[in-house]
Design a protein around this motif. Structure first.
Motif, PDB file in Angstrom:
ATOM      1  N   GLU A  93     -13.268   4.696  29.198  1.00 50.52           N
ATOM      2  CA  GLU A  93     -12.067   5.476  29.532  1.00 50.52           C
ATOM      3  C   GLU A  93     -12.142   6.848  28.882  1.00 50.52           C
ATOM      4  O   GLU A  93     -12.302   6.964  27.672  1.00 50.52           O
ATOM      5  CB  GLU A  93     -10.803   4.762  29.039  1.00 50.52           C
ATOM      6  CG  GLU A  93     -10.516   3.488  29.789  1.00 50.52           C
ATOM      7  CD  GLU A  93      -9.121   2.931  29.498  1.00 50.52           C
ATOM      8  OE1 GLU A  93      -8.282   3.664  28.938  1.00 50.52           O
ATOM      9  OE2 GLU A  93      -8.888   1.766  29.841  1.00 50.52           O
ATOM     10  N   GLU A 109      -8.379  -3.934  27.828  1.00 46.15           N
ATOM     11  CA  GLU A 109      -8.636  -2.647  27.190  1.00 46.15           C
ATOM     12  C   GLU A 109      -8.729  -2.843  25.684  1.00 46.15           C
ATOM     13  O   GLU A 109      -7.848  -3.443  25.063  1.00 46.15           O
ATOM     14  CB  GLU A 109      -7.527  -1.636  27.506  1.00 46.15           C
ATOM     15  CG  GLU A 109      -7.772  -0.292  26.804  1.00 46.15           C
ATOM     16  CD  GLU A 109      -6.780   0.802  27.172  1.00 46.15           C
ATOM     17  OE1 GLU A 109      -5.762   0.500  27.842  1.00 46.15           O
ATOM     18  OE2 GLU A 109      -7.025   1.960  26.776  1.00 46.15           O
ATOM     19  N   LYS A 153      -6.383   5.635  35.793  1.00 40.42           N
ATOM     20  CA  LYS A 153      -5.272   4.982  35.114  1.00 40.42           C
ATOM     21  C   LYS A 153      -4.083   5.930  35.148  1.00 40.42           C
ATOM     22  O   LYS A 153      -4.089   6.974  34.490  1.00 40.42           O
ATOM     23  CB  LYS A 153      -5.625   4.658  33.667  1.00 40.42           C
ATOM     24  CG  LYS A 153      -6.695   3.599  33.543  1.00 40.42           C
ATOM     25  CD  LYS A 153      -6.843   3.130  32.113  1.00 40.42           C
ATOM     26  CE  LYS A 153      -5.814   2.063  31.758  1.00 40.42           C
ATOM     27  NZ  LYS A 153      -6.164   1.414  30.466  1.00 40.42           N
ATOM     28  N   ASN A 155     -11.975   3.114  25.072  1.00 40.56           N
ATOM     29  CA  ASN A 155     -11.562   4.518  25.041  1.00 40.56           C
ATOM     30  C   ASN A 155     -12.553   5.327  24.221  1.00 40.56           C
ATOM     31  O   ASN A 155     -12.944   4.925  23.133  1.00 40.56           O
ATOM     32  CB  ASN A 155     -10.187   4.657  24.365  1.00 40.56           C
ATOM     33  CG  ASN A 155      -9.095   3.995  25.164  1.00 40.56           C
ATOM     34  OD1 ASN A 155      -8.648   4.514  26.184  1.00 40.56           O
ATOM     35  ND2 ASN A 155      -8.672   2.821  24.719  1.00 40.56           N
ATOM     36  N   ASP A 197      -8.291   8.172  32.081  1.00 40.18           N
ATOM     37  CA  ASP A 197      -7.079   7.677  31.414  1.00 40.18           C
ATOM     38  C   ASP A 197      -5.974   8.730  31.506  1.00 40.18           C
ATOM     39  O   ASP A 197      -6.256   9.915  31.595  1.00 40.18           O
ATOM     40  CB  ASP A 197      -7.425   7.418  29.940  1.00 40.18           C
ATOM     41  CG  ASP A 197      -6.509   6.395  29.296  1.00 40.18           C
ATOM     42  OD1 ASP A 197      -5.526   5.971  29.941  1.00 40.18           O
ATOM     43  OD2 ASP A 197      -6.773   6.024  28.144  1.00 40.18           O
TER      44      ASP A 197
HETATM   45 MG    MG Z   1      -6.918   3.945  27.487  1.00 37.29          MG
END
Ligand code: MG
Ligand code: C2E
Ligand code: MG
Ligand code: MG
Length: 287
Positions: free
Chosen positions: A149, A59, A200, A117, A179
């Motif tokens: 994400e 990530e 997630k 993200n 997320d």
């Molecule tokens: Mg994240």
């Protein structure tokens, strides 16, 4: 590079701020400068296939080290960037840096993928998906290697623009991950309609696994839900061996957390991939 930055909304930002504390204004000023000079960078936190311990990807986590303030946490400056409209430039800058890095370090994407993200606000921008695709092509990268994400609340917004962006990203080959799942209680309908690839589980539940039976129940349900929907389950915030074992026992597919690996520099990440001597085939199914 020819991709133009989206125009952030500058005018109304002072109204949106909950307070105009000197500290916040200073942060905004410094952040504006550092984004303009592209001084922000990113670390990577490896993600592990819990069935065989292989690193399946990482990530991307943005970092800001300001010459006056030192290291500032994204938990502090991302919300500020969102409130001021700086987030658009920040996301563009980050995407460009990540793509640039990935294209000059092909090892990073040989057998692994990268998760990035993005903010809910990015998804509300009319041309977001198009811009991402143009940028990706400029660096001759394949979208299949990237997961985007997004937070649960962003897909909750019943906006046509969000739907359009999600579909465009999907069509281009990006995988989509929700997320911090569990906090906003997304409906299953949302997950199916948006063809989400990954969930997630919010780290709050994961961290409390050994002590809180409610977190246990929720985690197990989220893992089972993703299995039923053919979605990859990722647990983040794994801080102990006990928690790791429990998640393995429940067949959670992917793990991320300080007990496995902390976020590290891009250089350390590349070294780790080489040390671990991962097979070079892209065949590692994250399942
Ligand atoms: Mg994240
Ligand atoms: P997130 O996307 O949920 O990322 C996970 C956060 O948990 C990261 O914090 C990571 O360092 C931390 N973490 C990972 N494992 C553990 C663990 O075992 N224990 C604990 N206590 N924490 C762990 P970080 O890097 O401070 O980022 C915080 C949040 O800022 C992220 O949460 C994400 O929402 C946001 N963020 C980070 N990078 C970006 C970015 O490039 N763009 C946007 N829009 N948001 C970002
Ligand atoms: Mg998270
Ligand atoms: Mg979070």
């Amino acid at each position: 590079n020819s991709v133009t930055y989206s125009s952030g909304n500058w005018a109304p930002f002072t109204h949106k701020l909950k307070s105009n504390h000197a500290h916040q204004l200073r942060l905004i000023t410094l952040l504006t400068d550092d984004i303009r000079q592209e001084k922000l960078y990113f670390d990577i936190q490896p993600q592990v296939n819990l069935a065989d311990n292989r690193i399946v990807g990482g990530e991307v986590l943005i970092r800001w080290n300001n010459e006056h303030l030192g290291q500032v946490s994204p938990a502090e400056f991302i919300p500020l960037a969102e409130q001021t409209g700086l987030i658009y430039k920040l996301t563009d800058m980050l995407l460009e840096k990540v793509f640039q890095w990935a294209s000059s370090n092909p090892v990073a994407l040989l057998a692994q993928r990268l998760s990035i993200n993005i903010s809910a606000l990015d998804l509300l921008q009319e041309n977001f998906a198009e811009r991402v695709n143009i940028l990706l092509k400029q660096y001759r990268l394949s979208a299949e290697k990237f997961t985007i994400e997004i937070t649960e609340t962003s897909v909750f917004q019943k906006s046509e623009i969000v739907g359009h962006n999600v579909k465009k990203l999907h069509d281009a080959g990006f995988e989509l991950s929700i997320d911090d799942f569990g906090v906003g209680y997304s409906s299953m309908q949302n997950l199916v309609a948006l063809e989400i690839n990954e969930l997630k589980i919010d780290q709050f539940f994961v961290m409390n696994l050994m002590t809180d039976t409610q977190s246990q129940t929720l985690c197990r349900n989220m893992i089972n839900l993703s299995k039923d929907l053919n979605i990859i389950s990722v647990a983040e915030g794994i801080e102990s061996e006990d928690i790791l074992n429990l998640l393995r026992q429940w067949h959670c597919q992917v793990g991320q957390g300080y007990h496995l690996y902390r976020p590290m520099s891009t250089l350390q990440y590349l070294t780790l991939l080489e040390e671990r001597d991962q097979p070079l085939s892209p065949s590692i199914n994250r399942a």
